[in-house]
Design an enzyme around this catalytic site. Structure first.
Site, short mmCIF file in Angstrom:
data_model
loop_
_atom_site.label_atom_id
_atom_site.label_comp_id
_atom_site.label_asym_id
_atom_site.label_seq_id
_atom_site.Cartn_x
_atom_site.Cartn_y
_atom_site.Cartn_z
N HIS A 45 39.87 51.06 29.38
CA HIS A 45 40.58 50.94 30.66
C HIS A 45 42.02 50.53 30.45
O HIS A 45 42.35 49.90 29.45
CB HIS A 45 39.86 49.94 31.57
CG HIS A 45 39.65 48.60 30.94
ND1 HIS A 45 38.63 48.36 30.04
CD2 HIS A 45 40.33 47.44 31.04
CE1 HIS A 45 38.68 47.11 29.63
NE2 HIS A 45 39.72 46.52 30.21
N HIS A 70 45.30 48.40 32.04
CA HIS A 70 45.70 47.33 32.97
C HIS A 70 47.09 47.63 33.51
O HIS A 70 47.99 47.98 32.74
CB HIS A 70 45.81 45.99 32.24
CG HIS A 70 44.53 45.44 31.69
ND1 HIS A 70 43.88 44.38 32.28
CD2 HIS A 70 43.80 45.78 30.61
CE1 HIS A 70 42.79 44.09 31.56
NE2 HIS A 70 42.72 44.93 30.54
P1 AMP Z 1 39.71 43.57 28.87
O1 AMP Z 1 39.77 42.12 28.44
O2 AMP Z 1 40.92 44.36 28.48
O3 AMP Z 1 38.41 44.21 28.41
O4 AMP Z 1 39.72 43.55 30.45
C1 AMP Z 1 38.58 43.39 31.23
C2 AMP Z 1 39.04 42.99 32.62
O5 AMP Z 1 38.01 43.26 33.52
C3 AMP Z 1 39.38 41.51 32.74
O6 AMP Z 1 40.75 41.36 33.11
C4 AMP Z 1 38.43 41.01 33.82
O7 AMP Z 1 39.04 40.09 34.71
C5 AMP Z 1 38.06 42.31 34.55
N1 AMP Z 1 36.75 42.31 35.20
C6 AMP Z 1 35.58 41.83 34.72
N2 AMP Z 1 34.58 42.04 35.60
C7 AMP Z 1 35.14 42.69 36.65
C8 AMP Z 1 34.64 43.20 37.91
N3 AMP Z 1 33.33 43.08 38.25
N4 AMP Z 1 35.50 43.79 38.76
C9 AMP Z 1 36.81 43.90 38.45
N5 AMP Z 1 37.34 43.46 37.29
C10 AMP Z 1 36.53 42.85 36.40
#
Ligand code: AMP
Ligand code: ZN
Length: 149
Positions: free
Chosen positions: A105, A107
């Site tokens: 994903h 950001h």
């Molecule tokens: P990463 O650390 O790059 O894998 O980013 C994962 C992101 O997903 C983090 O910034 C979390 O805050 C976000 N996240 C985790 N669970 C959810 C959810 N249910 N809905 C939206 N964002 C989420």
């Protein structure tokens, strides 16, 4: 989408398939964008390809291109909605880089002058011909063909 492009234990697959809620801002045939529930700054958006691929290195080129094509419009929308002064657009790939959810994903993090976010990262320096050698080693690896869907 075929079964192998879904992981039953993946939270982003569940969001993509509407099994757990999300605050969606954009949907296309191949990707979904929604708000990060624990934002770095409010308005922090995630762009998630619908197909489950763990890391950016495993993403088919076409899917990466599609997700990338959504960035300018989403960055403009986040800027307009939050009044941000700038944004960080990043992909964390692998645990060492801070990836916590193994479904690739992007950001989009709105940034404000004087916000408390710890940036920029520290920078190293190349010595002698290290930079040329590193460029050679990486370009040599690029003979590998792109991944197909
Ligand atoms: P990463 O650390 O790059 O894998 O980013 C994962 C992101 O997903 C983090 O910034 C979390 O805050 C976000 N996240 C985790 N669970 C959810 C959810 N249910 N809905 C939206 N964002 C989420
Ligand atoms: Zn997934």
């Amino acid at each position: 989408m075929s079964r192998e492009h879904r992981d039953p234990d993946c939270i982003f697959c569940k969001i993509v398939h509407g099994e757990i809620p999300s605050a969606r801002v954009l949907e296309t045939e191949h990707a979904v964008a929604f708000l990060d529930v624990n934002p770095v700054n409010k308005g922090h958006v995630l762009i998630v390809p619908r197909a489950h691929h763990r890391q950016v290195a495993e993403l088919p080129d076409a899917l990466a291109a599609h997700a990338g094509s959504l960035l300018p419009r989403l960055v403009r929308a986040v800027h307009a909605a939050t009044g941000s002064d700038g944004s960080n657009v990043i992909v964390n790939s692998g645990r060492a880089a801070g990836q916590t959810i193994d479904h690739c994903h992007w950001h989009i993090i709105p940034r404000f002058f004087n916000d408390p976010v710890d940036w920029p990262w520290p920078h190293a320096e190349y010595l002698g011909d290290e930079i040329g050698q590193m460029a050679f080693r990486i370009s040599r690896e690029l003979v590998e063909p792109p991944l197909d869907e």
